[in-house]
Write a protein that holds these residues in place. Structure first.
Motif, PDB file in Angstrom:
ATOM      1  N   PRO A 185       0.800  -1.228   0.000  1.00 24.34           N
ATOM      2  CA  PRO A 185       0.000   0.000   0.000  1.00 24.34           C
ATOM      3  C   PRO A 185       0.830   1.274   0.000  1.00 24.34           C
ATOM      4  CG  PRO A 185      -0.058  -1.063   2.158  1.00 24.34           C
ATOM      5  CD  PRO A 185       0.600  -2.034   1.220  1.00 24.34           C
ATOM      6  N   SER A 186       0.283   2.315  -0.611  1.00 24.70           N
ATOM      7  CA  SER A 186       0.900   3.632  -0.539  1.00 24.70           C
ATOM      8  C   SER A 186       0.775   4.165   0.895  1.00 24.70           C
ATOM      9  CB  SER A 186       0.212   4.600  -1.506  1.00 24.70           C
ATOM     10  OG  SER A 186      -1.111   4.890  -1.051  1.00 24.70           O
ATOM     11  N   LYS A 187       1.402   5.279   1.163  1.00 25.21           N
ATOM     12  CA  LYS A 187       1.361   5.857   2.507  1.00 25.21           C
ATOM     13  C   LYS A 187      -0.076   6.156   2.939  1.00 25.21           C
ATOM     14  CE  LYS A 187       3.151  10.029   3.137  1.00 25.21           C
ATOM     15  NZ  LYS A 187       2.134  10.932   3.750  1.00 25.21           N
ATOM     16  N   GLU A 188      -0.884   6.705   2.031  1.00 26.41           N
ATOM     17  CA  GLU A 188      -2.273   7.013   2.355  1.00 26.41           C
ATOM     18  C   GLU A 188      -3.097   5.748   2.522  1.00 26.41           C
ATOM     19  OE1 GLU A 188      -5.873   8.834   3.165  1.00 26.41           O
ATOM     20  OE2 GLU A 188      -3.814   9.588   3.299  1.00 26.41           O
ATOM     21  N   GLU A 189      -2.896   4.776   1.638  1.00 31.46           N
ATOM     22  CA  GLU A 189      -3.624   3.507   1.750  1.00 31.46           C
ATOM     23  C   GLU A 189      -3.262   2.800   3.051  1.00 31.46           C
ATOM     24  OE1 GLU A 189      -4.179   2.137  -2.896  1.00 31.46           O
ATOM     25  OE2 GLU A 189      -2.198   1.952  -1.973  1.00 31.46           O
ATOM     26  N   LEU A 190      -2.003   2.892   3.457  1.00 30.31           N
ATOM     27  CA  LEU A 190      -1.572   2.273   4.701  1.00 30.31           C
ATOM     28  C   LEU A 190      -2.270   2.919   5.897  1.00 30.31           C
ATOM     29  CD1 LEU A 190       0.379   0.134   5.879  1.00 30.31           C
ATOM     30  CD2 LEU A 190       2.093   1.960   6.078  1.00 30.31           C
ATOM     31  N   PHE A 215      10.567   7.936   0.351  1.00 29.61           N
ATOM     32  CA  PHE A 215      10.861   9.320   0.731  1.00 29.61           C
ATOM     33  C   PHE A 215      12.013   9.863  -0.105  1.00 29.61           C
ATOM     34  CE2 PHE A 215      13.110  12.455   3.366  1.00 29.61           C
ATOM     35  CZ  PHE A 215      12.070  13.341   3.638  1.00 29.61           C
ATOM     36  N   GLY A 216      12.934   8.997  -0.432  1.00 24.90           N
ATOM     37  CA  GLY A 216      14.092   9.363  -1.236  1.00 24.90           C
ATOM     38  C   GLY A 216      14.861   8.110  -1.587  1.00 24.90           C
ATOM     39  N   SER A 217      16.099   8.256  -1.964  1.00 19.62           N
ATOM     40  CA  SER A 217      16.890   7.086  -2.352  1.00 19.62           C
ATOM     41  C   SER A 217      17.223   6.200  -1.165  1.00 19.62           C
ATOM     42  CB  SER A 217      18.182   7.532  -3.042  1.00 19.62           C
ATOM     43  OG  SER A 217      18.987   8.295  -2.143  1.00 19.62           O
ATOM     44  N   ILE A 218      17.262   6.785   0.031  1.00 22.00           N
ATOM     45  CA  ILE A 218      17.707   6.035   1.205  1.00 22.00           C
ATOM     46  C   ILE A 218      16.550   5.553   2.076  1.00 22.00           C
ATOM     47  CG2 ILE A 218      19.072   6.168   3.339  1.00 22.00           C
ATOM     48  CD1 ILE A 218      20.851   8.203   1.965  1.00 22.00           C
ATOM     49  N   THR A 219      15.461   6.346   2.152  1.00 19.06           N
ATOM     50  CA  THR A 219      14.387   6.016   3.093  1.00 19.06           C
ATOM     51  C   THR A 219      13.037   5.874   2.399  1.00 19.06           C
ATOM     52  OG1 THR A 219      13.910   8.340   3.579  1.00 19.06           O
ATOM     53  CG2 THR A 219      15.570   7.229   4.962  1.00 19.06           C
ATOM     54  N   ALA A 220      12.101   5.210   3.098  1.00 14.25           N
ATOM     55  CA  ALA A 220      10.726   5.046   2.634  1.00 14.25           C
ATOM     56  C   ALA A 220       9.794   5.221   3.826  1.00 14.25           C
ATOM     57  CB  ALA A 220      10.530   3.670   1.997  1.00 14.25           C
ATOM     58  N   GLN A 223       4.362   3.094   8.816  1.00 16.69           N
ATOM     59  CA  GLN A 223       3.385   3.516   9.826  1.00 16.69           C
ATOM     60  C   GLN A 223       3.403   2.534  10.978  1.00 16.69           C
ATOM     61  OE1 GLN A 223      -0.346   4.840   8.346  1.00 16.69           O
ATOM     62  NE2 GLN A 223      -1.141   5.360  10.359  1.00 16.69           N
ATOM     63  N   PHE A 224       3.424   3.086  12.192  1.00 21.97           N
ATOM     64  CA  PHE A 224       3.354   2.270  13.400  1.00 21.97           C
ATOM     65  C   PHE A 224       1.902   1.886  13.628  1.00 21.97           C
ATOM     66  CE2 PHE A 224       3.060   2.174  18.190  1.00 21.97           C
ATOM     67  CZ  PHE A 224       3.697   0.953  18.324  1.00 21.97           C
ATOM     68  N   GLY A 229      -0.660   5.526  15.620  1.00 22.71           N
ATOM     69  CA  GLY A 229      -0.430   5.299  14.194  1.00 22.71           C
ATOM     70  C   GLY A 229       0.550   6.267  13.569  1.00 22.71           C
ATOM     71  N   ILE A 230       1.653   6.523  14.250  1.00 24.03           N
ATOM     72  CA  ILE A 230       2.630   7.489  13.769  1.00 24.03           C
ATOM     73  C   ILE A 230       3.204   7.059  12.423  1.00 24.03           C
ATOM     74  CG2 ILE A 230       4.869   8.566  14.248  1.00 24.03           C
ATOM     75  CD1 ILE A 230       4.208   8.241  17.229  1.00 24.03           C
ATOM     76  N   GLN A 231       3.281   8.005  11.471  1.00 21.86           N
ATOM     77  CA  GLN A 231       3.949   7.762  10.202  1.00 21.86           C
ATOM     78  C   GLN A 231       5.299   8.465  10.192  1.00 21.86           C
ATOM     79  OE1 GLN A 231       1.236   8.897   6.981  1.00 21.86           O
ATOM     80  NE2 GLN A 231       0.726   6.743   6.718  1.00 21.86           N
ATOM     81  N   GLY A 232       6.271   7.859   9.535  1.00 17.21           N
ATOM     82  CA  GLY A 232       7.596   8.445   9.431  1.00 17.21           C
ATOM     83  C   GLY A 232       8.333   7.784   8.297  1.00 17.21           C
TER      84      GLY A 232
END
Length: 249
Positions: A185-190, A215-220, A223-224, A229-232
């Motif tokens: 799932p995408s961030k919103e779907e998650l 998020f970039g080449s290194i991170t994605a 969601q907790f 339900g923190i997202q990061g």
């Protein structure tokens, strides 16, 4: 007796209630030959029996084709001889190999979640840090994200195990039907999945879950699934997150 018969005939004409060769017409003088019952109105509708799922389940030996309006699912339902089927889909419905957790277009379309995680302690990347272009967000974005992730990373390690690939390769068979087309799932779907996690079930509320939105080449994004339900965003090499596949209908 004659007066009573005349009154009945008058009332039938007044309200356009007709019975012709066992056909019934309400608001129409002559029922259509193909209809056993025809109702005509310009400012009123047809009102079927209304009940919740609990009351519906108390119906003894429902006939094939029996139709009600279910106040729990807010939809018409018809009995097919084995199960009750809704004319629209609703959150919590067992459908398409999983559980519906989001609907739109009045229940004509939505998202289905697998009933189990496809992996725990899974890394997002396939061994090489790179941009995959999977920055899509919103409903239905996860499918394209997943395709892009697998296409960009497959050559890094053809036998590698990573979040998007595990979801893309998932399938489930129910009642002889095999359902594919699953994705990360995408961030919103998650987040939509998180909001209805108690309806879907089977989540680990002490874990982070990966999204397909990088998020970039290194991170994605993750969601907790515990309280809040923190997202990061975390390094794609982080191998402590879980994954849950979804599919669209």
């Amino acid at each position: 007796i004659m007066k009573s018969l005349k009154l009945s005939y008058f009332l039938a004409l007044l309200f356009f209630v007709t019975i012709t060769n066992a056909q019934v017409g309400i608001g129409v003088a002559t029922p259509n030959v193909s209809a056993q019952l025809e109702v005509s109105a310009t400012n009123k509708g047809f009102l079927p029996p209304r009940m919740d799922s609990v009351a519906r389940n108390t119906i003894a030996s429902p006939a094939i084709g029996l139709t009600i309006y279910n106040t729990s699912s807010k939809a018409f339902e018809c009995f097919n001889g084995t199960n009750w089927y809704s004319t629209v889909h609703y959150v919590g419905e067992k459908y398409g190999g999983g559980i519906v957790f989001y609907v739109y277009d009045n229940g004509q379309h939505g998202l289905i979640a697998s009933t189990t995680d496809q992996g725990t302690n899974v890394q997002w990347y396939n061994g090489t840090i790179r941009h995959t272009g999977s920055q899509g967000d919103g409903v239905n974005s996860g499918s394209m994200n997943t395709t892009m992730i697998v296409a960009a990373q497959l050559s890094d390690n053809p036998t590698g195990i990573y979040a998007a690939k595990l979801c893309a390769e998932y399938s489930v068979t129910n009642n002889g039907n095999t359902f594919g087309g699953w994705y990360l799932p995408s961030k919103e779907e998650l987040n939509l999945l998180y909001l209805n996690q108690n309806i879907v079930g089977g989540f680990n509320t002490t874990k982070d879950y990966w999204s397909s939105t990088e998020f970039g080449s290194i991170t994605a994004y993750y969601q907790f699934f515990g309280n809040g339900g923190i997202q990061g965003n975390d390094p794609k090499s982080n191998s402590t997150a879980s994954i849950r596949a979804i599919r669209a209908f």
